[in-house]
Design a protein around this motif. Structure first.
Motif, PDB file in Angstrom:
ATOM      1  N   UNK A   1       3.040  -6.120  -8.797  1.00  0.00           N
ATOM      2  CA  UNK A   1       3.793  -6.096  -7.542  1.00  0.00           C
ATOM      3  C   UNK A   1       4.627  -7.365  -7.353  1.00  0.00           C
ATOM      4  N   UNK A   2       5.796  -7.192  -6.755  1.00  0.00           N
ATOM      5  CA  UNK A   2       6.533  -8.311  -6.165  1.00  0.00           C
ATOM      6  C   UNK A   2       6.542  -8.180  -4.642  1.00  0.00           C
ATOM      7  N   UNK A   3       6.342  -6.951  -4.156  1.00  0.00           N
ATOM      8  CA  UNK A   3       6.439  -6.606  -2.737  1.00  0.00           C
ATOM      9  C   UNK A   3       7.841  -6.837  -2.177  1.00  0.00           C
ATOM     10  N   UNK A   4       8.820  -6.859  -3.039  1.00  0.00           N
ATOM     11  CA  UNK A   4      10.231  -6.815  -2.642  1.00  0.00           C
ATOM     12  C   UNK A   4      10.785  -5.536  -3.253  1.00  0.00           C
ATOM     13  N   UNK A   5      11.011  -4.525  -2.437  1.00  0.00           N
ATOM     14  CA  UNK A   5      11.300  -3.183  -2.922  1.00  0.00           C
ATOM     15  C   UNK A   5      12.566  -3.118  -3.780  1.00  0.00           C
ATOM     16  N   UNK A   6      13.442  -4.108  -3.656  1.00  0.00           N
ATOM     17  CA  UNK A   6      14.670  -4.122  -4.452  1.00  0.00           C
ATOM     18  C   UNK A   6      14.640  -5.137  -5.595  1.00  0.00           C
ATOM     19  N   UNK A   7      13.472  -5.694  -5.878  1.00  0.00           N
ATOM     20  CA  UNK A   7      13.399  -6.690  -6.949  1.00  0.00           C
ATOM     21  C   UNK A   7      12.057  -6.590  -7.666  1.00  0.00           C
ATOM     22  N   UNK A   8      11.997  -6.071  -8.900  1.00  0.00           N
ATOM     23  CA  UNK A   8      13.135  -5.491  -9.611  1.00  0.00           C
ATOM     24  C   UNK A   8      13.453  -4.080  -9.095  1.00  0.00           C
ATOM     25  N   UNK A   9      14.683  -3.673  -9.296  1.00  0.00           N
ATOM     26  CA  UNK A   9      15.176  -2.391  -8.787  1.00  0.00           C
ATOM     27  C   UNK A   9      15.526  -1.463  -9.934  1.00  0.00           C
ATOM     28  N   UNK A  10      15.007  -0.237  -9.956  1.00  0.00           N
ATOM     29  CA  UNK A  10      14.151   0.437  -8.960  1.00  0.00           C
ATOM     30  C   UNK A  10      12.658   0.329  -9.275  1.00  0.00           C
ATOM     31  N   UNK A  11      12.296  -0.572 -10.183  1.00  0.00           N
ATOM     32  CA  UNK A  11      10.940  -0.590 -10.716  1.00  0.00           C
ATOM     33  C   UNK A  11       9.858  -0.842  -9.666  1.00  0.00           C
ATOM     34  N   UNK A  12      10.133  -1.731  -8.702  1.00  0.00           N
ATOM     35  CA  UNK A  12       9.099  -2.025  -7.712  1.00  0.00           C
ATOM     36  C   UNK A  12       8.754  -0.789  -6.887  1.00  0.00           C
ATOM     37  N   UNK A  13       9.774  -0.032  -6.508  1.00  0.00           N
ATOM     38  CA  UNK A  13       9.492   1.227  -5.804  1.00  0.00           C
ATOM     39  C   UNK A  13       8.722   2.189  -6.697  1.00  0.00           C
ATOM     40  N   UNK A  14       9.171   2.331  -7.936  1.00  0.00           N
ATOM     41  CA  UNK A  14       8.554   3.301  -8.839  1.00  0.00           C
ATOM     42  C   UNK A  14       7.053   3.060  -8.981  1.00  0.00           C
ATOM     43  N   UNK A  15       6.661   1.805  -9.228  1.00  0.00           N
ATOM     44  CA  UNK A  15       5.237   1.560  -9.474  1.00  0.00           C
ATOM     45  C   UNK A  15       4.410   1.711  -8.203  1.00  0.00           C
ATOM     46  N   UNK A  16       4.962   1.339  -7.054  1.00  0.00           N
ATOM     47  CA  UNK A  16       4.223   1.541  -5.816  1.00  0.00           C
ATOM     48  C   UNK A  16       4.039   3.029  -5.536  1.00  0.00           C
ATOM     49  N   UNK A  17       5.098   3.821  -5.792  1.00  0.00           N
ATOM     50  CA  UNK A  17       5.017   5.261  -5.548  1.00  0.00           C
ATOM     51  C   UNK A  17       3.992   5.925  -6.464  1.00  0.00           C
ATOM     52  N   UNK A  18       3.968   5.513  -7.734  1.00  0.00           N
ATOM     53  CA  UNK A  18       3.004   6.099  -8.674  1.00  0.00           C
ATOM     54  C   UNK A  18       1.575   5.776  -8.250  1.00  0.00           C
ATOM     55  N   UNK A  19       1.361   4.585  -7.723  1.00  0.00           N
ATOM     56  CA  UNK A  19       0.007   4.204  -7.293  1.00  0.00           C
ATOM     57  C   UNK A  19      -0.520   5.093  -6.181  1.00  0.00           C
ATOM     58  N   UNK A  20       0.368   5.687  -5.413  1.00  0.00           N
ATOM     59  CA  UNK A  20      -0.060   6.573  -4.320  1.00  0.00           C
ATOM     60  C   UNK A  20      -0.719   7.832  -4.865  1.00  0.00           C
ATOM     61  N   UNK A  21      -0.204   8.352  -5.991  1.00  0.00           N
ATOM     62  CA  UNK A  21      -0.704   9.626  -6.500  1.00  0.00           C
ATOM     63  C   UNK A  21      -1.680   9.480  -7.659  1.00  0.00           C
TER      64      UNK A  21
END
Length: 367
Positions: free
Chosen positions: A122-142
């Protein structure tokens, strides 16, 4: 017998998943199928050939100037029928690519459990790295299984409310890969060209760095070359035409910079092992280089690998020209600072992550 489908689409994913595929296929109580999306093409195929992994399915989605919209939609459209046909007990994905996100989403839609290798970064900055930070957080949900490379990654997941019983600290499979690729008697024309010089190995490809940030990186390196005649730079340039245009423009008159085609994994790892220092905005190289005793200057403003910063194997330097110049200059001229980074302990694993992951998945199957 547990039916496991392993899905990936880019070169970095392939480097880290192929060792795991090899281990899983050795187990008698696993039936393993491999699907690649082809999010990268040439660079992906190089790794598959190096590890002798033949995919069972290939979506071949890559096309020039593909967008995140197209990658996501094409994977979702292509993978549904395959998942329905194979009916795996588990889908394994890796890290934070758009392939990983789209595959996890498709698996969720079909209610197939997901195992996430390299979970919890995690970086907890949704745009850094982009789009990777969003991708890994989203995968962790499922995800049903979270295979975290470090204790810090595990803590991130627990802080987010993930069930600690589903989180396993395994180390990083990138270190497993290095055990099979490094050669003592290795030679390469680029090493011949750089003989007698200190080699800076450069990789720069992140979406958020394209443009002014990348220009700042390259101009900082140019200043180093002007002052240090014993330094040469090897830069395997990403296939993205925008990156190639910037690199060609800045380095066109630099005889001590070699802009080369992307290297296969064996060549890259062995040149990495012989470099003096590494400049990168890549994630995986932040793990690989320290295991070879190479200092890493991270060309980003954030990193999801704070363990390396804490251990002293990595230094976060950003993308500003002056910061790049001063950071490289320090390591070239301050031997104590250089040696301290070289000798720092690598926090990313011992080369047995794949075995641990296979043991966890298949032990549960037997119980």
């Amino acid at each position: 017998m547990k039916r496991i489908m392993v899905v990936f689409g880019t070169r970095p994913e392939a480097i880290k998943m192929c060792p795991l595929i090899k281990v899983l296929k050795e187990r008698q109580n696993a039936r393993v199928s491999v699907l690649v999306t082809g999010q990268h093409r040439k660079m992906l195929d190089q790794v598959l050939n190096a590890f002798d992994v033949i995919p069972d399915y290939d979506l071949s989605i890559m096309k020039e100037k593909q967008t995140l919209f197209e990658i996501t939609a094409n994977i979702l459209n292509g993978i549904k029928a395959i998942l329905e046909k194979e009916q795996p007990d588990l889908v394994l994905v890796h890290g934070d690519t758009t392939t990983t996100f789209a595959t996890a989403l498709a698996s969720f839609y079909l209610q197939i459990p997901v195992g996430h290798v390299e979970a919890g970064l995690r970086t907890y900055d949704i745009y850094s790295p982009y789009p990777e930070e969003y991708n890994r957080q989203a995968v962790s949900i499922v995800a049903r299984y979270h295979f975290a490379p470090t204790e810090q990654a595990k803590l991130n997941l627990i802080k987010e409310g993930k069930d600690k019983d589903n989180i396993y600290v395994t180390g990083n499979t990138a270190i497993d890969a290095l055990k099979t690729t490094i050669r003592k008697d290795y030679s390469h024309e680029e090493l011949t060209w750089a003989l007698g010089s200190r080699i800076i190995l450069l990789t720069a490809h992140r979406r958020e760095n394209i443009g002014k940030p990348m220009e700042g990186i390259f101009h900082g390196i140019k200043r180093i070359l002007e002052e240090n005649p014993d330094v040469k730079v090897i830069y395997p340039v990403h296939l993205n035409p925008l990156i190639r245009e910037i690199a060609g423009s800045v380095f066109q008159d630099e005889e001590r910079v070699h802009l080369i085609e992307p290297l296969d994994v064996l060549d890259f790892h062995n040149i990495l092992a012989r470099a003096y220092l590494v400049l990168t905005d890549s994630g995986g190289i932040q793990e690989e280089a320290p295991s070879l005793g190479k200092p890493v200057l991270v060309l980003r403003d954030t990193t999801e690998r704070p363990e390396g910063i804490k251990a002293g194997t990595l230094c976060l330097v950003g993308t500003k020209e002056e910061a790049i110049y001063q950071s490289i200059r320090n390591l070239l001229h301050d031997k104590a600072a250089y040696n301290k980074m070289c000798q720092a302990s690598n926090p990313y694993g011992d080369g047995f992550a794949s075995k641990r992951i296979a043991d966890i998945l298949l032990r549960e199957n037997e119980s």
